[in-house]
Design a protein around this motif. Structure first.
Motif, PDB file in Angstrom:
ATOM      1  N   LEU A  29       0.214  -3.852  -5.462  1.00 34.65           N
ATOM      2  CA  LEU A  29      -0.641  -4.463  -4.443  1.00 34.65           C
ATOM      3  C   LEU A  29      -1.615  -5.464  -5.076  1.00 34.65           C
ATOM      4  O   LEU A  29      -1.807  -6.556  -4.560  1.00 34.65           O
ATOM      5  N   CYS A  59      -1.660  -9.470  -4.347  1.00 30.84           N
ATOM      6  CA  CYS A  59      -2.873 -10.154  -3.865  1.00 30.84           C
ATOM      7  C   CYS A  59      -3.298 -11.261  -4.822  1.00 30.84           C
ATOM      8  O   CYS A  59      -3.704 -12.338  -4.382  1.00 30.84           O
ATOM      9  N   LYS A 103       5.034  -9.112   0.219  1.00 29.26           N
ATOM     10  CA  LYS A 103       5.518  -7.904  -0.458  1.00 29.26           C
ATOM     11  C   LYS A 103       6.978  -8.039  -0.892  1.00 29.26           C
ATOM     12  O   LYS A 103       7.341  -7.714  -2.016  1.00 29.26           O
ATOM     13  N   SER A 145       2.209   4.246  -4.491  1.00 26.81           N
ATOM     14  CA  SER A 145       2.252   2.881  -5.000  1.00 26.81           C
ATOM     15  C   SER A 145       2.881   2.836  -6.383  1.00 26.81           C
ATOM     16  O   SER A 145       3.148   3.864  -6.992  1.00 26.81           O
TER      17      SER A 145
END
Length: 173
Positions: free
Chosen positions: A61, A65, A71, A98
């Motif tokens: 993640l 970002c 994704k 994750s």
């Protein structure tokens, strides 16, 4: 939000100049990177982000970002780079939901070889052509536009999604 009136000549000159410069510079940098190091622009971005992070590791993640990618794009890129032995994807020990993307030795060597050549090309074709005042102005312009876009993204994310209205046009048929 803008008023939709046609661009003035000054605005048009600035916008088209920016677009043409950005496209031509990006193409030149990408071609040089591929030729000189065998890395694609996407490879370089991922490797650079990992190389710049503590321990060469980032949560998926956080990497997504940092790059501003979707994704699925990151997932496909990481898979291709893992197949080439540049990085690996591991379960996140702090959160089983994750993953962590980790820079491998081969990836570290690739970015350390590519970065000096890339930087030299960036300087020769862009940075060294500008005065310090122009560099400062460009940085300020970029920060202004990026802050505006980030605020717009936040506002869009805060809005409730528009669900189809059961009493709307389709129901009237």
């Amino acid at each position: 939000m803008g008023d939709g009136t046609p661009l003035e000549p000054r605005e048009l000159r600035a916008w088209t100049g920016y677009q043409r410069m950005s496209s031509a510079l990006q193409a030149r940098l990408q071609q040089s990177l591929q030729r000189d190091s065998g890395l694609s622009w996407a490879d370089y971005e991922v490797l650079f982000a990992l190389h710049s992070s503590p321990g060469g590791r980032l949560r998926s993640l956080d990497l997504r970002c940092a790059l501003g990618w979707e994704k699925s794009r990151l997932s496909h890129q990481v898979r291709r780079m893992a197949e080439r032995g540049l990085l690996c994807r591991e379960p996140n020990p702090a959160d089983a939901r994750s993953a962590v993307v980790c820079l491998l030795d081969r990836g570290r060597r690739a970015i350390e070889r590519a970065a000096p050549e890339y930087t030299a090309r960036l300087r020769a074709d862009f940075l060294d052509l500008l005065t310090p005042a122009q560099l400062d102005a460009l940085a300020e312009i970029s920060e202004t536009v990026l802050a505006h876009l980030a605020r717009d993204e936040e506002e869009l994310a805060d809005r409730p999604s528009a669900a189809p209205d059961a009493d709307g046009p389709a129901a009237a048929r």
